[in-house]
Design a protein around this motif. Structure first.
Motif, PDB file in Angstrom:
ATOM      1  N   CYS A 129     -45.738  63.306 -30.985  1.00  0.00           N
ATOM      2  CA  CYS A 129     -44.218  63.604 -30.947  1.00  0.00           C
ATOM      3  C   CYS A 129     -43.926  64.459 -29.587  1.00  0.00           C
ATOM      4  N   LEU A 130     -43.076  64.122 -28.686  1.00  0.00           N
ATOM      5  CA  LEU A 130     -42.927  64.853 -27.450  1.00  0.00           C
ATOM      6  C   LEU A 130     -42.338  66.149 -28.103  1.00  0.00           C
ATOM      7  N   HIS A 131     -41.566  66.218 -28.967  1.00  0.00           N
ATOM      8  CA  HIS A 131     -40.863  67.504 -29.420  1.00  0.00           C
ATOM      9  C   HIS A 131     -41.940  68.456 -30.122  1.00  0.00           C
ATOM     10  N   GLN A 142     -47.114  59.312 -23.516  1.00  0.00           N
ATOM     11  CA  GLN A 142     -47.118  60.149 -24.655  1.00  0.00           C
ATOM     12  C   GLN A 142     -48.314  60.468 -25.179  1.00  0.00           C
ATOM     13  N   ALA A 143     -49.249  59.177 -25.137  1.00  0.00           N
ATOM     14  CA  ALA A 143     -50.752  59.597 -25.517  1.00  0.00           C
ATOM     15  C   ALA A 143     -51.284  60.685 -24.433  1.00  0.00           C
ATOM     16  N   GLY A 144     -50.853  60.734 -23.139  1.00  0.00           N
ATOM     17  CA  GLY A 144     -51.508  61.823 -22.108  1.00  0.00           C
ATOM     18  C   GLY A 144     -50.848  63.131 -22.649  1.00  0.00           C
ATOM     19  N   PHE A 145     -49.425  63.259 -23.035  1.00  0.00           N
ATOM     20  CA  PHE A 145     -49.201  64.610 -23.368  1.00  0.00           C
ATOM     21  C   PHE A 145     -49.826  65.034 -24.798  1.00  0.00           C
ATOM     22  N   ALA A 146     -50.176  63.994 -25.543  1.00  0.00           N
ATOM     23  CA  ALA A 146     -50.889  64.437 -26.770  1.00  0.00           C
ATOM     24  C   ALA A 146     -52.130  65.055 -26.424  1.00  0.00           C
ATOM     25  N   GLU A 147     -52.939  64.335 -25.517  1.00  0.00           N
ATOM     26  CA  GLU A 147     -54.186  64.754 -25.157  1.00  0.00           C
ATOM     27  C   GLU A 147     -54.159  66.174 -24.376  1.00  0.00           C
ATOM     28  N   ARG A 148     -53.078  66.377 -23.662  1.00  0.00           N
ATOM     29  CA  ARG A 148     -52.907  67.655 -22.904  1.00  0.00           C
ATOM     30  C   ARG A 148     -52.679  68.698 -23.895  1.00  0.00           C
ATOM     31  N   ALA A 149     -52.034  68.515 -24.996  1.00  0.00           N
ATOM     32  CA  ALA A 149     -51.334  69.546 -25.740  1.00  0.00           C
ATOM     33  C   ALA A 149     -52.415  69.960 -26.805  1.00  0.00           C
ATOM     34  N   ALA A 150     -53.576  69.205 -27.170  1.00  0.00           N
ATOM     35  CA  ALA A 150     -54.487  69.444 -28.201  1.00  0.00           C
ATOM     36  C   ALA A 150     -55.015  70.950 -27.704  1.00  0.00           C
ATOM     37  N   PRO A 172     -52.138  60.736 -33.210  1.00  0.00           N
ATOM     38  CA  PRO A 172     -50.836  60.715 -32.641  1.00  0.00           C
ATOM     39  C   PRO A 172     -50.336  59.125 -33.012  1.00  0.00           C
ATOM     40  N   ARG A 173     -49.057  59.204 -33.321  1.00  0.00           N
ATOM     41  CA  ARG A 173     -48.079  58.074 -33.490  1.00  0.00           C
ATOM     42  C   ARG A 173     -47.519  57.703 -32.063  1.00  0.00           C
ATOM     43  N   PRO A 215     -51.325  85.803 -25.037  1.00  0.00           N
ATOM     44  CA  PRO A 215     -51.273  86.146 -23.609  1.00  0.00           C
ATOM     45  C   PRO A 215     -50.181  85.397 -22.989  1.00  0.00           C
ATOM     46  N   SER A 216     -49.877  86.100 -22.147  1.00  0.00           N
ATOM     47  CA  SER A 216     -48.750  85.373 -21.167  1.00  0.00           C
ATOM     48  C   SER A 216     -49.026  84.045 -20.430  1.00  0.00           C
ATOM     49  N   ASP A 217     -50.313  83.926 -20.199  1.00  0.00           N
ATOM     50  CA  ASP A 217     -50.851  82.855 -19.408  1.00  0.00           C
ATOM     51  C   ASP A 217     -50.986  81.625 -20.324  1.00  0.00           C
ATOM     52  N   LEU A 218     -50.961  81.754 -21.635  1.00  0.00           N
ATOM     53  CA  LEU A 218     -50.965  80.623 -22.531  1.00  0.00           C
ATOM     54  C   LEU A 218     -49.336  80.243 -23.002  1.00  0.00           C
ATOM     55  N   THR A 219     -48.470  81.186 -22.808  1.00  0.00           N
ATOM     56  CA  THR A 219     -46.991  80.909 -22.955  1.00  0.00           C
ATOM     57  C   THR A 219     -46.658  79.989 -21.780  1.00  0.00           C
ATOM     58  N   ALA A 220     -47.266  80.494 -20.615  1.00  0.00           N
ATOM     59  CA  ALA A 220     -46.707  79.997 -19.472  1.00  0.00           C
ATOM     60  C   ALA A 220     -47.469  78.384 -19.348  1.00  0.00           C
ATOM     61  N   ASP A 221     -48.585  78.258 -19.952  1.00  0.00           N
ATOM     62  CA  ASP A 221     -49.130  76.950 -19.894  1.00  0.00           C
ATOM     63  C   ASP A 221     -48.297  76.046 -20.709  1.00  0.00           C
ATOM     64  N   CYS A 222     -47.818  76.613 -22.072  1.00  0.00           N
ATOM     65  CA  CYS A 222     -47.193  75.848 -22.876  1.00  0.00           C
ATOM     66  C   CYS A 222     -45.630  75.638 -22.346  1.00  0.00           C
ATOM     67  N   PHE A 223     -45.089  76.351 -21.609  1.00  0.00           N
ATOM     68  CA  PHE A 223     -43.905  76.131 -20.952  1.00  0.00           C
ATOM     69  C   PHE A 223     -44.191  75.031 -20.068  1.00  0.00           C
ATOM     70  N   GLU A 224     -45.226  75.174 -18.984  1.00  0.00           N
ATOM     71  CA  GLU A 224     -45.073  74.024 -17.930  1.00  0.00           C
ATOM     72  C   GLU A 224     -45.658  72.657 -18.539  1.00  0.00           C
ATOM     73  N   LEU A 225     -46.077  72.739 -19.805  1.00  0.00           N
ATOM     74  CA  LEU A 225     -46.269  71.421 -20.715  1.00  0.00           C
ATOM     75  C   LEU A 225     -44.825  71.090 -21.042  1.00  0.00           C
ATOM     76  N   ALA A 226     -44.018  71.869 -21.648  1.00  0.00           N
ATOM     77  CA  ALA A 226     -42.853  71.659 -21.996  1.00  0.00           C
ATOM     78  C   ALA A 226     -41.825  70.906 -20.915  1.00  0.00           C
TER      79      ALA A 226
END
Length: 264
Positions: free
Chosen positions: A173-175, A241-249, A95-96, A192-203
């Motif tokens: 990158c946040l975006h 930002q670092a926390g979101f990178a970890e959560r997104a991985a 992550p940058r 799977p919709s549960d994955l879409t929901a998890d990605c939306f909640e991150l967004a």
């Protein structure tokens, strides 16, 4: 998802714009009704589910119905191939954390027509311009960079293009992390919709930081600023930002697994 889609529908009924949340329903093209729709993803046999046969990619399987990647439209396999390559390349990079959210500031740099014209700039136009001029601009994301003002674009350390997206995207990158939601719904109904929901909640959470660190004064909407014009604010931003990178991985890995199931 009703906790998000319900308030959005109510605001739209009242014709009440929201400078933070509307982005998730306008820039991202997935309609609320589609976000609320459930799909199990590959490998799940549904019983008493004849209505799923009206959706692309579903077929009968014995006494039930299941999504079969082999029956999915060709565009879904092509999308999955691209998304897998993009996510794999992004996941490999460190992550940058030195951009400090200046992309939102660069979108209003030296312009009389900011994107959220109904929301005041926290530091005013001149103060906003000074912040942009005080730090290097290091945006790696094309879909943020393309909204830079004409004066701001040359200040960026890179020149992102659509063709260089896989080359440049990185997990800080946040975006790029918000876009995991986009890739999830573009893989529907194979995702799977549960994955879409998890990605939306991150967004949702990433979008809040994105706008709290922006030049806009969002106090009237209940958001306290992350003052990236100060050393303390930049440190706060980089930590988040670092926390979101970890959560997104792990979400990237789950999406990559979906892509693999759709292309093999």
């Amino acid at each position: 998802m009703a906790v998000f889609t319900g308030p959005h529908r109510e605001r739209r009924r009242r014709r009440e714009p929201h400078p933070v949340m509307d982005f998730l329903f306008t820039y991202y093209s997935h309609k609320p009704v589609r976000l609320e729709q459930w799909d199990p993803g590959p490998g799940v046999v549904l019983h008493d589910a004849e209505e799923f046969l009206d959706r692309p990619g579903y077929r009968r399987d014995g006494v039930g119905v299941r999504f079969d990647p082999a029956c999915a439209p060709d565009r879904l396999r092509a999308t999955a191939e691209f998304v897998h390559g993009l996510l794999a390349a992004t996941l490999e990079r460190a992550p940058r954390l030195g951009c400090f959210g200046l992309h939102e500031w660069a979108m209003v740099y030296r312009t009389d027509a900011p994107r959220h014209g109904a929301v005041p700039l926290r530091l005013g136009a001149a103060g906003t311009d000074e912040v942009v001029e005080s730090m290097p601009v290091r945006c790696t994301h094309f879909d943020a960079y393309r909204f830079f003002t004409e004066s701001a674009a040359p200040r960026n350390a890179l020149t992102p293009t659509r063709e260089r997206q896989t080359e440049l995207e990185q997990p800080g990158c946040l975006h790029a992390n918000m876009d995991l939601y986009k890739w999830a719904y573009k893989l529907a109904p194979g995702c799977p919709s549960d994955l879409t929901a998890d990605c939306f909640e991150l967004a949702v959470d990433v979008r809040e930081l994105d706008m709290r660190a922006s030049p806009y004064d969002l106090a009237a909407h209940g958001y306290t600023p992350v003052r990236i014009e100060t050393p303390e604010g930049r440190a706060d931003y980089a930590r988040a930002q670092a926390g979101f990178a970890e959560r997104a991985a792990p979400l990237r890995r789950r999406l990559m697994a979906v892509c693999a199931s759709l292309t093999h």
